[in-house]
Design a protein around this motif. Structure first.
Motif, PDB file in Angstrom:
ATOM      1  N   VAL A  56      33.280  -3.145  12.627  1.00  0.00           N
ATOM      2  CA  VAL A  56      33.145  -3.876  11.367  1.00  0.00           C
ATOM      3  C   VAL A  56      31.691  -4.295  11.151  1.00  0.00           C
ATOM      4  O   VAL A  56      31.170  -4.212  10.024  1.00  0.00           O
ATOM      5  CB  VAL A  56      34.093  -5.095  11.344  1.00  0.00           C
ATOM      6  CG1 VAL A  56      33.790  -6.000  10.153  1.00  0.00           C
ATOM      7  CG2 VAL A  56      35.548  -4.633  11.304  1.00  0.00           C
ATOM      8  N   ALA A  57      31.023  -4.727  12.196  1.00  0.00           N
ATOM      9  CA  ALA A  57      29.620  -5.130  12.069  1.00  0.00           C
ATOM     10  C   ALA A  57      28.741  -3.932  11.698  1.00  0.00           C
ATOM     11  O   ALA A  57      27.872  -4.037  10.821  1.00  0.00           O
ATOM     12  CB  ALA A  57      29.134  -5.756  13.374  1.00  0.00           C
ATOM     13  N   GLN A  58      28.949  -2.788  12.356  1.00  0.00           N
ATOM     14  CA  GLN A  58      28.208  -1.580  12.002  1.00  0.00           C
ATOM     15  C   GLN A  58      28.477  -1.200  10.552  1.00  0.00           C
ATOM     16  O   GLN A  58      27.562  -0.837   9.800  1.00  0.00           O
ATOM     17  CB  GLN A  58      28.605  -0.423  12.917  1.00  0.00           C
ATOM     18  CG  GLN A  58      28.069  -0.488  14.328  1.00  0.00           C
ATOM     19  CD  GLN A  58      28.426   0.758  15.115  1.00  0.00           C
ATOM     20  OE1 GLN A  58      29.342   1.505  14.775  1.00  0.00           O
ATOM     21  NE2 GLN A  58      27.683   1.000  16.197  1.00  0.00           N
ATOM     22  N   LEU A  59      29.741  -1.289  10.168  1.00  0.00           N
ATOM     23  CA  LEU A  59      30.141  -0.884   8.828  1.00  0.00           C
ATOM     24  C   LEU A  59      29.541  -1.797   7.763  1.00  0.00           C
ATOM     25  O   LEU A  59      29.052  -1.329   6.722  1.00  0.00           O
ATOM     26  CB  LEU A  59      31.667  -0.888   8.741  1.00  0.00           C
ATOM     27  CG  LEU A  59      32.318  -0.273   7.502  1.00  0.00           C
ATOM     28  CD1 LEU A  59      31.909   1.180   7.342  1.00  0.00           C
ATOM     29  CD2 LEU A  59      33.837  -0.388   7.611  1.00  0.00           C
ATOM     30  N   ARG A  60      29.545  -3.097   8.020  1.00  0.00           N
ATOM     31  CA  ARG A  60      28.972  -4.051   7.062  1.00  0.00           C
ATOM     32  C   ARG A  60      27.488  -3.751   6.825  1.00  0.00           C
ATOM     33  O   ARG A  60      27.014  -3.739   5.690  1.00  0.00           O
ATOM     34  CB  ARG A  60      29.152  -5.479   7.560  1.00  0.00           C
ATOM     35  CG  ARG A  60      28.651  -6.538   6.572  1.00  0.00           C
ATOM     36  CD  ARG A  60      28.819  -7.941   7.131  1.00  0.00           C
ATOM     37  NE  ARG A  60      30.210  -8.266   7.390  1.00  0.00           N
ATOM     38  CZ  ARG A  60      30.741  -8.434   8.610  1.00  0.00           C
ATOM     39  NH1 ARG A  60      29.962  -8.318   9.690  1.00  0.00           N
ATOM     40  NH2 ARG A  60      32.018  -8.721   8.767  1.00  0.00           N
ATOM     41  N   ALA A  61      26.784  -3.473   7.903  1.00  0.00           N
ATOM     42  CA  ALA A  61      25.355  -3.171   7.771  1.00  0.00           C
ATOM     43  C   ALA A  61      25.138  -1.867   7.015  1.00  0.00           C
ATOM     44  O   ALA A  61      24.289  -1.788   6.118  1.00  0.00           O
ATOM     45  CB  ALA A  61      24.715  -3.094   9.155  1.00  0.00           C
ATOM     46  N   ALA A  62      25.903  -0.823   7.349  1.00  0.00           N
ATOM     47  CA  ALA A  62      25.716   0.483   6.713  1.00  0.00           C
ATOM     48  C   ALA A  62      26.129   0.469   5.243  1.00  0.00           C
ATOM     49  O   ALA A  62      25.508   1.136   4.400  1.00  0.00           O
ATOM     50  CB  ALA A  62      26.505   1.550   7.469  1.00  0.00           C
ATOM     51  N   CYS A  63      27.193  -0.280   4.929  1.00  0.00           N
ATOM     52  CA  CYS A  63      27.647  -0.355   3.534  1.00  0.00           C
ATOM     53  C   CYS A  63      26.687  -1.169   2.678  1.00  0.00           C
ATOM     54  O   CYS A  63      26.554  -0.923   1.478  1.00  0.00           O
ATOM     55  CB  CYS A  63      29.047  -0.956   3.461  1.00  0.00           C
ATOM     56  SG  CYS A  63      30.356   0.137   4.062  1.00  0.00           S
ATOM     57  N   SER A  64      26.031  -2.154   3.277  1.00  0.00           N
ATOM     58  CA  SER A  64      25.069  -2.964   2.537  1.00  0.00           C
ATOM     59  C   SER A  64      23.810  -2.174   2.225  1.00  0.00           C
ATOM     60  O   SER A  64      23.223  -2.293   1.152  1.00  0.00           O
ATOM     61  CB  SER A  64      24.714  -4.221   3.340  1.00  0.00           C
ATOM     62  OG  SER A  64      25.862  -5.008   3.583  1.00  0.00           O
ATOM     63  N   TYR A  65      23.388  -1.356   3.174  1.00  0.00           N
ATOM     64  CA  TYR A  65      22.232  -0.478   3.002  1.00  0.00           C
ATOM     65  C   TYR A  65      22.319   0.627   4.049  1.00  0.00           C
ATOM     66  O   TYR A  65      22.430   0.327   5.233  1.00  0.00           O
ATOM     67  CB  TYR A  65      20.913  -1.235   3.172  1.00  0.00           C
ATOM     68  CG  TYR A  65      19.695  -0.357   3.009  1.00  0.00           C
ATOM     69  CD1 TYR A  65      19.115  -0.174   1.762  1.00  0.00           C
ATOM     70  CD2 TYR A  65      19.150   0.314   4.111  1.00  0.00           C
ATOM     71  CE1 TYR A  65      18.002   0.661   1.615  1.00  0.00           C
ATOM     72  CE2 TYR A  65      18.049   1.136   3.959  1.00  0.00           C
ATOM     73  CZ  TYR A  65      17.481   1.305   2.708  1.00  0.00           C
ATOM     74  OH  TYR A  65      16.396   2.134   2.561  1.00  0.00           O
TER      75      TYR A  65
END
Length: 363
Positions: A56-65
């Motif tokens: 989820v942390a990886q995904l949040r970062a990648a989805c944000s930018y």
């Protein structure tokens, strides 16, 4: 050396961006976009084999930018189905032109949605079937051909929002079964990713499981063949021109040929935008976010501009899976604390109609 220039496409207000592969650009038609390739900038990776909190942390970062990432840790069954689908795509595109044209996109395979009066309207240019080179109303100048199918089978008693067009079994034995097996793997992966994205937005995993959102999804399983033709961006000749996908996100597999480029930040003026080439990974799905998720997240998770520019005269195959909600799903911005809405509430059906009217495909 002098950098190439990508012509932009007409701007479309975000409220209208709901078509798979909807075109979106910066500025008026005829403007140009300077492109510099920052080859040192890496594409984020989200690893499904990690602990869920880390994913989820990886995904949040990648989805944000930049709203674009590689998804790894995939089931072996997903990769095997992908390989079979790529072989099936090669067989399909090798069929005689007349055989493929018999399956072309048209009124029977286009989406049928209800307008504000409740009348059922066929939306030209949408939906499934075969599109020859120049046959896609959104990408008429691009050097590619494509074939799409929608979800199958439909739910019992569900009004058919489209039809699929399949080659006869005697023409391509096993083709339908291969495509639907790939589609089933993609849907399972998409549902898993959707639940993780909910958590990345600070919501419960099942937030998007609510009735009316994804219980009758209008996703598309696609096959695309890019012609063995060198692109000439300065002349407006692309394999596929700069655009953002509609829907929630797109899962993409390719045959490994290069050509895909992304613009991680579409906020700057076109002349200042930076484009990055994407080197495919055999063990990964490529994921780019769509315009519906951008609206739903109130812009926190942006849809990614991307294009295909062929630098050599080699054929390229890709398998996009455009993950969509129900046509009637109510999409209203999910606000973080202190945010104000950047987008109006909408439904994909309303957006399809608005986009078609704006482009004069419906008069």
């Amino acid at each position: 050396r002098q950098q190439p220039r990508f012509p932009t496409t007409p701007s479309i207000d975000p409220v209208y961006m709901a078509l798979p592969n909807e075109v979106v650009g910066g500025g008026d038609s005829g403007d140009t976009l300077n492109v510099s390739l920052r080859r040192h900038e890496s594409i984020p990776v989200v690893d499904l084999e990690l602990e869920e909190e880390e994913v989820v942390a990886q995904l949040r970062a990648a989805c944000s930018y930049p709203g674009f990432f590689f998804l790894v840790g995939l089931p072996e069954s997903t990769l095997a189905a992908k390989d079979a689908a790529l072989a099936a795509a090669r067989d399909f595109f090798a069929l005689p032109p007349a055989t493929k044209e018999a399956l072309k996109n048209g009124p029977e395979t286009a989406y049928r949605v209800r307008d504000q009066s409740g009348a059922l309207v066929t939306v030209p240019g949408t939906g499934n079937g075969y599109r020859a080179v120049g046959g896609d109303v959104h990408f008429a100048m691009d050097s590619r051909e494509s074939f799409n199918v929608g979800r199958e089978p439909l739910a019992p008693g569900e009004p058919a929002p489209y039809a699929n067009a399949w080659p006869a079994e005697r023409v391509l034995p096993g083709f339908r079964d291969t495509v639907l097996a790939h589609q089933a793997e993609q849907e399972a992966l998409a549902v898993r990713l959707r639940r993780l994205i909910a958590q990345a937005l600070g919501l419960p995993p099942g937030h998007f499981d609510a009735p009316g959102l994804f219980d009758l999804p209008t996703y598309q399983t696609g096959m695309v063949r890019y012609l063995p033709r060198r692109s000439e961006p300065a002349l407006g000749k692309f394999a596929i021109r700069p655009h953002a996908d509609g829907g929630i996100f797109t899962l993409l597999f390719t045959d490994g040929e290069p050509g895909l480029h992304i613009c991680p930040d579409k906020a700057p003026p076109p002349a200042d935008r930076v484009w990055i080439p994407v080197t495919p990974r055999e063990d990964a799905a490529i994921v780019n976010l769509g315009t519906e998720l951008e609206r739903w997240s109130n812009g926190r998770f942006p849809a990614t501009l991307h294009a295909v520019v062929m630098e050599s005269a080699r054929e390229r195959l890709s398998l996009p899976f455009f993950y969509e909600t129900n046509l009637a799903a109510a999409i209203e911005p999910i606000l973080a604390e202190g945010e104000t809405p950047r987008y109006q509430p909408s439904t994909p059906a309303a957006n399809l109609l608005a986009s078609a009217l704006q482009q004069r495909r419906i008069v």
